[in-house]
Design an enzyme around this catalytic site. Structure first.
Site, PDB file in Angstrom:
ATOM      1  CD  GLU A  56      -1.814  -2.405   1.259  1.00  0.00           C
ATOM      2  OE1 GLU A  56      -0.733  -2.696   1.818  1.00  0.00           O
ATOM      3  OE2 GLU A  56      -2.614  -3.282   0.869  1.00  0.00           O
ATOM      4  CG  HIS A  96     -10.912  -7.206   6.051  1.00  0.00           C
ATOM      5  ND1 HIS A  96      -9.786  -7.631   6.678  1.00  0.00           N
ATOM      6  CD2 HIS A  96     -10.636  -7.273   4.720  1.00  0.00           C
ATOM      7  CE1 HIS A  96      -8.873  -7.962   5.779  1.00  0.00           C
ATOM      8  NE2 HIS A  96      -9.355  -7.744   4.590  1.00  0.00           N
TER       9      HIS A  96
END
Lengths: 336, 326
Positions: free
Chosen positions: B60, B129
């Protein structure tokens, strides 16, 4: 040490007298600029953190001088000399250190955040390893726009242990980006020696994991640094092959102006100073009859005058206007 | 007007902007060959090629950093963060780099990037998540933050975000990609700094964004049946935060409720409530009521998870209580 034979083209450039004297002058300018910076810091003309390049001049000038004006440099927070080598005006740099409106970043950045869009000095960044991904992005833009430009990403030994370093080397090789990664291995990440922070102490070897060209050079020898950088820059420009160059050097001063420097022996510092790059290169120039003692002294006087002029400019420059506190938070002023 | 899902509206916005401007390119994890984890980028690699739809490693920090560096050299990258949860790994690039570069370099450069990222919970994906982090982004000067809740706004705001010269955090929601609605064809631009009343009413002002906007609109329908006229303000523009329609509405209703998926403390509702107190204190007949996610790491168990996120019933109960109608 892993150095190929000097290519013919490089040999020609580096035997050119004016090029050699220019390299010497830049190294000297960085040295004198940084000495003056230390003085100004002690006089409280400069605030915040302040990290000096003294000792690293051959590494800086040897690498950055291999670039063209349109090539990009991303740097870290020990970057006064990197900016000078990329052609940023010493006056604007000193003014930035003084926090003045005429500084490279209009007094918003200070010592750690110099910037010059026209010179393509794309900034000093104060988070270790942060700018390597940015260098990759600019490298991607160069490929995207099919331009003959190169990015040089400059960082310390400490940055080679951070995730962003590895993510960057990986995509640079994967996407064939024209980036030369330069490790300025000055032996210490703040106060922690390389051997206490990195499992691999020959840092160039980290390139091997990414099937990338890795080189190690004596960072106190400006001609050696320039020679290998010339080759790596050409490789990046012509073949879009990135590389990792480790320059082994030393900073004579502490990590920052507030570092008491208790983690290394005085003897070690003395030994490195005996190998001082400016001293050695000056001797080389004299030996090769390219300059006399008098020539070098005259150059020193000229450089000191340039630094004094930078201080005068910075001192006399205006402070930023308080009404501009919110200027440039956003590109569109209405949003600020 | 064509009916599209939010997913397809976003896809249309990306396609149109890529056709319009050759400097727009996409990068992210599995956005190309795989067509995107949530299929927002479906078909785009086939249409525009691998250079303009760049599949990245699962890394990322390099995704956001590459976007920033490319933007600084003149491109207009749209980075996809597969889910907002993963952006924690890249927050240095988002805050220290993207948001600060322009200011700390004295305005010498701009960073026109868009980071698209879906957040939100409700899919039994547990603690790591299910986050909503728009309030984290909205805390940072230098970023723009938007979170549209309808297909038309999704398209119009994404197109505006891509044309904006600042870093824009474009917050989507995993639970709304299939939501359908009318979407204007072609050039449809929605400003990044304007909130708006999505349903007019007289008794209570409900402020909500993204998926909670839909929950609020649904609740407002039921409230109508219960004799309460709710005005729903879409808080799609979080930074800069456009409070004008909220203040105007509160002056009329005297009551305000905020609804968000994220945690209550230091959240979007906290900011909206503070602004209402600052600007319309005397117009209030009761304290602002905040509805937010339960302050727990999101649990996996379906029954527990349901308790962790606001639902229509919470809005109805809160509105009735606020108006003394329980």
């Amino acid at each position: 040490m892993k150095l190929d034979q000097r290519p013919t083209e490089t040999a020609r450039v580096l035997s050119d007298k004016s090029t050699l004297l220019k390299l010497y002058r830049e190294m000297l300018l960085i040295r004198r600029f940084e000495e003056k910076t230390a003085e100004m810091y002690q006089m409280a003309k400069i605030g915040g953190f302040c990290h000096l390049n003294i000792g690293e001049e051959a590494t800086i000038v040897g690498t950055v001088s291999a670039l063209r004006k349109e090539d990009y440099v991303y740097s870290n927070y020990r970057e006064h000399g990197h900016a000078i080598a990329k052609g940023v005006d010493a006056k604007a740099i000193m003014a930035e250190l003084f926090g003045k409106e005429t500084g490279t970043s209009h007094g918003r950045g200070g010592s750690m955040h110099l910037f010059d869009h026209d010179r393509r000095f794309f900034g000093g960044y104060a988070i270790v390893g942060e700018a390597l991904p940015l260098a990759c992005g600019t490298g991607y833009a160069i490929r995207y726009q099919d331009k003959p430009e190169v990015v040089m990403s400059m960082f310390g030994d400490g940055a080679t242990n951070i995730g962003a370093f590895h993510e960057s080397l990986n995509v640079a090789k994967l996407w064939k980006l024209p980036v030369v990664f330069v490790i300025i291995n000055n032996q210490y990440g703040m106060g922690t020696a390389v051997s206490r922070a990195s499992a691999v102490t020959e840092l160039w070897k980290k390139a091997l994991a990414y099937d990338m060209t890795g080189e190690r050079v004596d960072g106190m020898d400006v001609l050696a640094v320039r020679q290998v950088t010339d080759r790596l820059v050409a490789q990046a420009r012509d073949q879009h092959e990135p590389s990792l160059l480790e320059c082994v050097t030393y900073r004579y001063r502490g990590h920052s102006m507030s570092d008491p420097d208790t983690y290394r022996g005085k003897q070690e510092v003395t030994e490195w100073k005996e190998r001082d790059s400016i001293l050695k290169f000056g001797e080389y120039l004299k030996r090769e009859r390219l300059a006399s003692d008098r020539d070098l002294e005259a150059m020193d006087v000229e450089v000191m005058a340039e630094v004094d002029a930078a201080v005068k400019f910075a001192d006399e420059s205006p402070e930023p206007d308080p009404k501009d506190l919110f200027r440039d938070v956003y590109a569109d002023e209405a949003a600020s | 007007m064509p009916i599209l899902s939010i997913r397809d509206a976003l896809n249309q916005a990306l396609r149109e902007e890529m056709q319009r401007d050759p400097n727009v390119f996409l990068l992210g994890e599995d956005i190309g060959l795989y067509d995107g984890s949530f299929k927002v980028t479906r078909g785009l690699m086939k249409e525009f090629g691998e250079k303009r739809v760049l599949d990245t490693p699962i890394a990322e920090e390099i995704i956001v950093g590459t976007a920033i560096g490319a933007a600084m050299a003149g491109l207009r990258p749209v980075a996809e963060m597969m889910t907002v949860n993963f952006i924690m790994v890249a927050m240095d690039q988002v805050v220290n780099a993207a948001a600060h570069i322009r200011y700390m370099f004295g305005g010498g450069i701009k960073v026109p990037i868009v980071i698209r990222t879906p957040g939100g919970g409700g899919h039994q994906l547990a603690a790591q998540h299910s986050h909503s982090h728009e309030n984290w982004f909205a805390h940072v000067p230098g970023l723009k933050v938007v979170a549209p809740g309808t297909p038309a706004d999704a398209k119009g705001m994404l197109k505006s975000a891509i044309r904006d010269d600042n870093p824009v955090m474009f917050v989507e929601n995993e639970g709304t990609y299939a939501v359908k609605g009318e979407v204007p064809d072609g050039e449809h631009l929605v400003p990044l700094d304007k909130n708006e009343v999505k349903r007019p009413g007289d008794d209570v002002t409900i402020c909500a964004h993204s998926r909670m906007l839909l929950v609020a609109l649904d609740a407002a329908k039921d409230l109508e049946q219960l004799g309460i006229s709710a005005e729903v303000v879409d808080m799609r523009a979080l930074r800069p935060l456009d409070m004008a329609p909220v203040i105007e509405s509160v002056r009329k209703t005297g009551h305000a409720i905020t609804v968000e998926e994220g945690w209550r403390s230091f959240g979007v509702g906290a900011e909206i409530a503070a602004r209402i107190y600052e600007e319309a204190f005397d117009d209030l007949d009761a304290p602002v009521a905040r509805i937010a996610g339960a302050e727990v790491p999101t649990p996996y168990n379906k029954r527990l998870e349901k308790l962790a996120f606001p639902a229509k019933a919470d809005v109805i109960v809160t509105a009735r209580a606020l108006l003394g109608k329980n």
